[in-house]
Design a protein around this motif. Sequence first.
Motif, mmCIF file in Angstrom:
data_model
loop_
_atom_site.group_PDB
_atom_site.id
_atom_site.type_symbol
_atom_site.label_atom_id
_atom_site.label_comp_id
_atom_site.label_asym_id
_atom_site.label_seq_id
_atom_site.Cartn_x
_atom_site.Cartn_y
_atom_site.Cartn_z
ATOM 1 N N GLU A 1 3.773 6.578 -5.301
ATOM 2 C CA GLU A 1 5.344 7.064 -5.033
ATOM 3 C C GLU A 1 5.642 6.357 -3.647
ATOM 4 O O GLU A 1 6.734 5.960 -3.275
ATOM 5 C CB GLU A 1 5.643 8.402 -5.211
ATOM 6 N N LEU A 2 4.885 6.881 -2.427
ATOM 7 C CA LEU A 2 5.133 6.432 -1.022
ATOM 8 C C LEU A 2 5.067 4.907 -0.850
ATOM 9 O O LEU A 2 6.206 4.482 -0.523
ATOM 10 C CB LEU A 2 4.164 7.262 -0.064
ATOM 11 N N VAL B 1 10.814 12.934 -4.506
ATOM 12 C CA VAL B 1 12.015 12.876 -4.442
ATOM 13 C C VAL B 1 12.395 10.850 -4.142
ATOM 14 O O VAL B 1 11.643 10.294 -3.731
ATOM 15 C CB VAL B 1 12.677 13.094 -3.096
ATOM 16 N N ASP B 2 13.466 10.826 -4.750
ATOM 17 C CA ASP B 2 13.656 9.140 -4.751
ATOM 18 C C ASP B 2 13.567 8.444 -3.527
ATOM 19 O O ASP B 2 12.979 7.476 -3.255
ATOM 20 C CB ASP B 2 15.221 8.823 -5.337
ATOM 21 N N SER B 3 14.428 9.227 -2.514
ATOM 22 C CA SER B 3 14.310 8.650 -0.989
ATOM 23 C C SER B 3 14.245 9.574 0.133
ATOM 24 O O SER B 3 14.687 10.726 -0.234
ATOM 25 C CB SER B 3 15.456 7.325 -0.974
ATOM 26 N N PRO B 4 14.028 9.284 1.314
ATOM 27 C CA PRO B 4 14.050 10.323 2.250
ATOM 28 C C PRO B 4 15.390 10.728 2.259
ATOM 29 O O PRO B 4 15.807 11.866 2.644
ATOM 30 C CB PRO B 4 13.776 9.474 3.468
ATOM 31 N N ALA B 5 16.387 9.893 2.177
ATOM 32 C CA ALA B 5 17.904 10.338 2.214
ATOM 33 C C ALA B 5 18.194 11.525 1.215
ATOM 34 O O ALA B 5 19.028 12.179 1.406
ATOM 35 C CB ALA B 5 18.762 9.305 2.053
ATOM 36 N N SER B 6 17.420 11.326 -0.126
ATOM 37 C CA SER B 6 17.861 12.247 -0.927
ATOM 38 C C SER B 6 17.211 13.739 -0.740
ATOM 39 O O SER B 6 17.364 14.472 -1.332
ATOM 40 C CB SER B 6 17.143 11.796 -2.404
ATOM 41 N N CYS B 7 16.316 13.943 0.255
ATOM 42 C CA CYS B 7 15.940 15.121 0.557
ATOM 43 C C CYS B 7 16.801 16.029 1.076
ATOM 44 O O CYS B 7 16.752 17.466 1.317
ATOM 45 C CB CYS B 7 14.672 14.961 1.634
ATOM 46 N N GLU B 8 17.787 15.430 1.902
ATOM 47 C CA GLU B 8 18.925 16.221 2.743
ATOM 48 C C GLU B 8 19.562 17.066 1.919
ATOM 49 O O GLU B 8 19.608 18.400 2.454
ATOM 50 C CB GLU B 8 20.015 15.060 3.267
ATOM 51 N N PRO B 9 20.342 16.680 0.605
ATOM 52 C CA PRO B 9 20.870 17.566 -0.280
ATOM 53 C C PRO B 9 20.049 18.836 -0.918
ATOM 54 O O PRO B 9 20.525 20.079 -0.939
ATOM 55 C CB PRO B 9 21.476 16.773 -1.197
ATOM 56 N N ILE B 10 18.699 18.304 -0.990
ATOM 57 C CA ILE B 10 17.641 19.466 -1.465
ATOM 58 C C ILE B 10 17.482 20.206 -0.466
ATOM 59 O O ILE B 10 17.320 21.410 -0.811
ATOM 60 C CB ILE B 10 16.404 18.871 -1.844
ATOM 61 N N LEU C 1 8.476 19.826 4.925
ATOM 62 C CA LEU C 1 7.761 18.482 5.545
ATOM 63 C C LEU C 1 8.227 17.459 4.513
ATOM 64 O O LEU C 1 8.228 17.708 3.244
ATOM 65 C CB LEU C 1 6.320 18.518 5.542
ATOM 66 N N ILE C 2 8.730 16.377 5.042
ATOM 67 C CA ILE C 2 9.129 15.253 4.208
ATOM 68 C C ILE C 2 8.169 13.970 4.653
ATOM 69 O O ILE C 2 7.987 13.734 6.130
ATOM 70 C CB ILE C 2 10.622 14.784 4.562
ATOM 71 N N PHE C 3 7.759 13.392 3.783
ATOM 72 C CA PHE C 3 6.847 12.325 3.951
ATOM 73 C C PHE C 3 7.342 10.950 3.495
ATOM 74 O O PHE C 3 7.833 11.097 2.314
ATOM 75 C CB PHE C 3 5.199 12.518 3.282
ATOM 76 N N GLU C 4 7.286 9.942 4.271
ATOM 77 C CA GLU C 4 7.621 8.520 3.666
ATOM 78 C C GLU C 4 6.852 7.603 4.205
ATOM 79 O O GLU C 4 6.141 7.701 5.360
ATOM 80 C CB GLU C 4 9.131 8.182 4.104
ATOM 81 N N GLY C 5 6.623 6.234 3.764
ATOM 82 C CA GLY C 5 6.047 5.304 3.990
ATOM 83 C C GLY C 5 4.549 5.321 4.399
ATOM 84 O O GLY C 5 3.769 6.072 3.861
ATOM 85 N N ASP C 6 4.261 4.397 5.309
ATOM 86 C CA ASP C 6 2.791 4.537 5.750
ATOM 87 C C ASP C 6 2.238 5.769 6.370
ATOM 88 O O ASP C 6 1.205 6.446 6.199
ATOM 89 C CB ASP C 6 2.544 3.223 6.676
ATOM 90 N N ASP C 7 3.060 6.251 7.353
ATOM 91 C CA ASP C 7 2.879 7.406 7.868
ATOM 92 C C ASP C 7 2.818 8.739 6.789
ATOM 93 O O ASP C 7 1.894 9.450 7.054
ATOM 94 C CB ASP C 7 4.383 7.786 8.886
ATOM 95 N N ILE D 1 7.954 12.149 -0.427
ATOM 96 C CA ILE D 1 7.280 13.459 -0.904
ATOM 97 C C ILE D 1 7.816 14.594 0.173
ATOM 98 O O ILE D 1 8.166 14.486 1.139
ATOM 99 C CB ILE D 1 5.985 13.326 -0.629
ATOM 100 N N ILE D 2 8.122 15.675 -0.755
ATOM 101 C CA ILE D 2 8.647 16.800 0.182
ATOM 102 C C ILE D 2 7.777 17.818 -0.345
ATOM 103 O O ILE D 2 7.277 18.246 -1.515
ATOM 104 C CB ILE D 2 10.162 17.377 -0.528
#
Length: 128
Positions: free
Chosen positions: A82-83, A24-33, A48-54, A89-90
């Motif tokens: 991508e991260l 997904v383009d960004s963590p914020a883009s996950c909300e509408p999904i 589960l939503i993954f972003e950045g180093d975590d 990543i969703i």
Amino acid sequence: MSRNPEPDYGQELPKLQGHTIGVVDSPASCEPIVDALEATGIDSSRVLIFEGDDGIQLIDRMMVGSQWGESAEAFLKQARAELEDGHAIISVKVADANEASVIATVATQFTGRSFYHFGELVDTRLTR
């Protein structure tokens, strides 16, 4: 599991099998999904939503012990890149391949792409 990016605190993660995972383009883009998935009856507790180093650490850990096929290895490489580029990543726990297809279809209506279904025996690329 939640609507927010998952922090890494050393937790055990579910195995890759039985999930549909995509970019997904960004963590914020996950909300509408997630909202759209809930409208189809898929509860956000399965997301589960993954972003950045975590996210990189979590994806790596999620793939430990997976039956490493070419699809899983290719997705891991793509997910890490991508991260690193600031995307998210969703991952959604699915009942079967049909539900995985529904999730991929919903996600691509927003910014979702490169969705895979990791089944017990077969991995399937659902979207480009």
